[in-house]
Design a protein around this motif. Structure first.
Motif, PDB file in Angstrom:
ATOM      1  N   ASP A   1      34.193  37.922 -26.387  1.00 44.00           N
ATOM      2  CA  ASP A   1      32.916  37.580 -26.420  1.00 44.00           C
ATOM      3  C   ASP A   1      32.704  36.026 -26.599  1.00 44.00           C
ATOM      4  N   VAL A   2      33.565  35.427 -27.478  1.00 37.19           N
ATOM      5  CA  VAL A   2      33.585  33.978 -27.699  1.00 37.19           C
ATOM      6  C   VAL A   2      33.985  33.495 -26.400  1.00 37.19           C
ATOM      7  N   MET A   3      34.750  33.691 -25.763  1.00 40.82           N
ATOM      8  CA  MET A   3      35.428  33.084 -24.644  1.00 40.82           C
ATOM      9  C   MET A   3      34.421  33.103 -23.359  1.00 40.82           C
ATOM     10  N   ASP A   4      33.889  34.555 -23.269  1.00 39.61           N
ATOM     11  CA  ASP A   4      32.866  34.724 -22.284  1.00 39.61           C
ATOM     12  C   ASP A   4      31.425  34.390 -22.570  1.00 39.61           C
ATOM     13  N   ARG A   5      31.128  34.102 -23.756  1.00 36.28           N
ATOM     14  CA  ARG A   5      29.932  33.866 -24.075  1.00 36.28           C
ATOM     15  C   ARG A   5      29.051  34.885 -23.764  1.00 36.28           C
ATOM     16  N   ASP A   6      29.532  36.193 -23.996  1.00 33.29           N
ATOM     17  CA  ASP A   6      28.596  37.232 -23.842  1.00 33.29           C
ATOM     18  C   ASP A   6      28.018  37.537 -25.330  1.00 33.29           C
TER      19      ASP A   6
ATOM     20  N   PRO B   1      23.215  41.717 -30.760  1.00 34.01           N
ATOM     21  CA  PRO B   1      23.729  40.168 -30.590  1.00 34.01           C
ATOM     22  C   PRO B   1      25.376  40.292 -31.014  1.00 34.01           C
ATOM     23  N   THR B   2      26.268  39.614 -30.068  1.00 34.05           N
ATOM     24  CA  THR B   2      27.605  39.607 -30.572  1.00 34.05           C
ATOM     25  C   THR B   2      27.687  38.314 -31.923  1.00 34.05           C
ATOM     26  N   ALA B   3      28.788  39.020 -32.532  1.00 38.90           N
ATOM     27  CA  ALA B   3      29.237  38.190 -33.847  1.00 38.90           C
ATOM     28  C   ALA B   3      28.949  36.606 -33.501  1.00 38.90           C
ATOM     29  N   TRP B   4      29.752  35.985 -32.652  1.00 40.08           N
ATOM     30  CA  TRP B   4      29.357  34.703 -32.347  1.00 40.08           C
ATOM     31  C   TRP B   4      28.045  34.072 -32.234  1.00 40.08           C
ATOM     32  N   THR B   5      27.245  34.916 -31.772  1.00 44.71           N
ATOM     33  CA  THR B   5      25.699  34.377 -31.647  1.00 44.71           C
ATOM     34  C   THR B   5      25.096  34.380 -33.038  1.00 44.71           C
ATOM     35  N   VAL B   6      25.704  35.094 -34.037  1.00 45.10           N
ATOM     36  CA  VAL B   6      25.029  35.268 -35.296  1.00 45.10           C
ATOM     37  C   VAL B   6      25.705  34.402 -36.301  1.00 45.10           C
ATOM     38  N   PHE B   7      27.064  34.482 -36.137  1.00 40.53           N
ATOM     39  CA  PHE B   7      27.994  33.762 -37.149  1.00 40.53           C
ATOM     40  C   PHE B   7      28.653  32.360 -36.746  1.00 40.53           C
ATOM     41  N   GLY B   8      28.468  32.026 -35.382  1.00 38.15           N
ATOM     42  CA  GLY B   8      28.988  31.078 -34.761  1.00 38.15           C
ATOM     43  C   GLY B   8      30.554  31.310 -34.408  1.00 38.15           C
ATOM     44  N   ASP B   9      30.973  30.401 -33.397  1.00 37.65           N
ATOM     45  CA  ASP B   9      32.232  30.642 -32.703  1.00 37.65           C
ATOM     46  C   ASP B   9      33.362  30.773 -33.884  1.00 37.65           C
TER      47      ASP B   9
END
Lengths: 367, 367
Positions: free
Chosen positions: A124-129, A136-144
């Motif tokens: 999800d981080v790599m694909d910006r999903d 919401p995916t984890a990176w959108t909530v907590f950061g990459d």
């Protein structure tokens, strides 16, 4: 990556348990539903225990990703996916070693599920999903950074579970799971690299290989690990791996068809979403490499900027170039191969029933 | 993270072998230099074999990161770091179990080095660090996605090496290494989180805890794994872990002092670099939390935008607030603790010699 490769929009992993969609499944998918629920009930306590052992901030991200907590730490009602991979571990152990093998493999089933979730966090981080399991995916909530760290920690937990498992199959299972991680990484690399290339620069063989690495490898590994816990012969472990890989590829082919032409039974992605994103899914690459007049038309359409009214034309070009028929024939062929593999390792149809039910469940839209 | 925490600019890991700096070390560091070279010679073939087994694109990134290939795939002459961690594994095994234990621990030493490099690949992505071992970092050459994937694959290879190792200590070593990965993740999380906070919002206790997780944990784990391969008692394994952790923290304290006031013996980062980056290194946090008038001045200077002429004033404020004296006293204290731990587990000074030489090597600028 193509979203359809890792974020399947059928039953493989990404819908939470208890959705309306699942309710429609009480016909021929009843056995699979029971197997999935039972696997979830047995594996979840192990997952919750090991995730509970993580240091606070990493634990919070993992609990959010699994759907067990909201971002603020309050309990969430969301489910954590359908547990297809743990169910395959347990079904394979049961098919080849009965109840005792099945019980012994619960920790290994949890390890496989941890690896799956580690790759989801990183992909999800790599694909910006931005969305997974309707949240919401984890990176959108907590950061990459935190999403990467939580994925790293889940991989460590997976291999820790096997390192601590006194079962004689545990070291071979750990080696196999580590190999699978490497294959998943190679598949994700191939996917991101292919997305950067033009529509005429991707072969069907490499697209199939990528799909096998990304989707088939972990399903095959899950089945093979179950066989290891049943103390199966090498040849049967290999057959179970082949079963999972073939079923995984059949699933991916069906999923790609749905990503273009949609599925009237499901509520979710609109038909054509993969085309709008110009994904090089299997039917599209089959069409592009078909050598037909429609292939040239499709290549031209695929390099143009997205226009909503083009989606029907693109879908029609894929169909006229034979992409849809090819994908459906390939899916049927892969499912037949999967059935052959399982029949080779587990001749008793009753013992093989769980594996067959799960394979049909993940690809049931092919019928 | 603070670069000084993971990208130590003394001898801990990040200088390639054969630099001019190392040549100055042939005095009291001679034994350590020999131990490092021997560890490198024994561990490198294992590392090259397992990295050689990776699929092509992932292998290419790993070979670049290790300094064995250029980005275009041609051989590189660069070294892959000083092998401190593998040398600690082997020295600990040797100290407690002699030659046989040392030989048995070579694969485990390679596994520890793989984990170290996996965290470097990921930390560089998160911290946007552009240089490592005098070369552009992997993410700057191959992109974030490929650097993340290569790191994921190295973690898998590390735990695969231990899963395949028939030695009776291998499962306990794998569990310990997986736990260490979780601690490293927590340390990296704490570091990135602390960098986002204001200079008055960070306590000395949490800065020390972060440094122990980020720098001490893997050195402690390396020593503990060596002890496991020597079939040591639990109490001795714990003592070796404490030795590595204390030596690691002593190193970090010295390294942070160098990051502010520089080291006339070394060519590399200019004095004041950590201050220019407003890093919350250990002497800075000690100064900020000292309750002295200089602490308030430092806090005010640290929130202002960077002016080159301020660096001397900031360094002076850290010194007047007691940050330098505190760090040097703490480093001496940690080294004394490290010596006590090793003496507890390895009473024979000759057997402990290798461990002591390595500890002095990594912190030798304290003398």
């Amino acid at each position: 990556m193509t979203e359809s490769m890792t974020e399947p929009h059928t039953g493989l992993t990404e819908h939470t348990t208890g959705t309306a969609e699942q309710e429609t499944d009480l016909g021929d998918g009843h056995e699979a539903t029971m197997l999935l629920e039972r696997a979830r009930a047995e594996v979840d306590p192990v997952l919750r225990a090991v995730i509970g052992s993580l240091p606070g901030p990493i634990r919070r991200i993992a609990l959010y990703h699994f759907g067990w907590q909201e971002a603020d730490g309050t309990p969430a009602r969301g489910g954590s996916g359908k547990a297809i991979r743990p169910a395959l571990v347990l079904a394979a152990a049961s098919a080849l070693g009965g109840h005792a093998a099945r019980s012994a493999a619960v920790r290994a089933a949890a390890a496989v599920e941890l690896v799956h979730n580690f790759t989801l966090l990183h992909d999800d981080v790599m694909d910006r999903d931005a969305t997974r399991r309707h949240r919401p995916t984890a990176w959108t909530v907590f950061g990459d950074a935190d999403a990467i760290l939580a994925g790293d920690a889940l991989q460590a937990l997976a291999l820790r579970l096997l390192a601590e498992d006194p079962h004689p199959a545990a070291p071979a299972a750990a080696a196999r799971l580590a190999d699978c991680v490497v294959e998943l990484c190679a598949g994700q690399h191939a996917d991101t690299a292919m997305e950067r290339r033009g529509p005429g620069e991707v072969t069907l063989a490499e697209t199939l290989a990528m799909a096998e690495s990304k989707t088939g490898a972990l399903l095959g590994c899950a089945c093979a690990i179950g066989a290891l816990y049943a103390d199966a012969e090498d040849v049967d472990v290999a057959a179970l791996d082949g079963f999972g890989r073939s079923a995984g590829l059949a699933f991916q082919l069906i999923d790609d068809v749905i990503g273009i032409w949609g599925d009237p039974l499901r509520t979710g992605k609109p038909a054509g979403a993969d085309l709008a994103a110009r994904k090089k899914s299997l039917p599209v690459v089959a069409a592009l490499t078909s050598g037909t007049p429609a292939a040239a038309e499709l290549a031209a359409l695929y390099t143009q900027p997205h226009q909503k009214e083009d989606l029907e034309r693109i879908a029609l070009a894929v169909e006229r170039a034979g992409g849809r028929d090819w994908a459906q024939a390939q899916a049927a062929d892969r499912m037949a191969r999967a059935m052959q593999e399982v029949a080779r390792a587990v001749p008793d149809p009753e013992a093989a029933g769980g594996l067959l039910a799960l394979a049909e469940f993940v690809t049931r839209r092919s019928t």
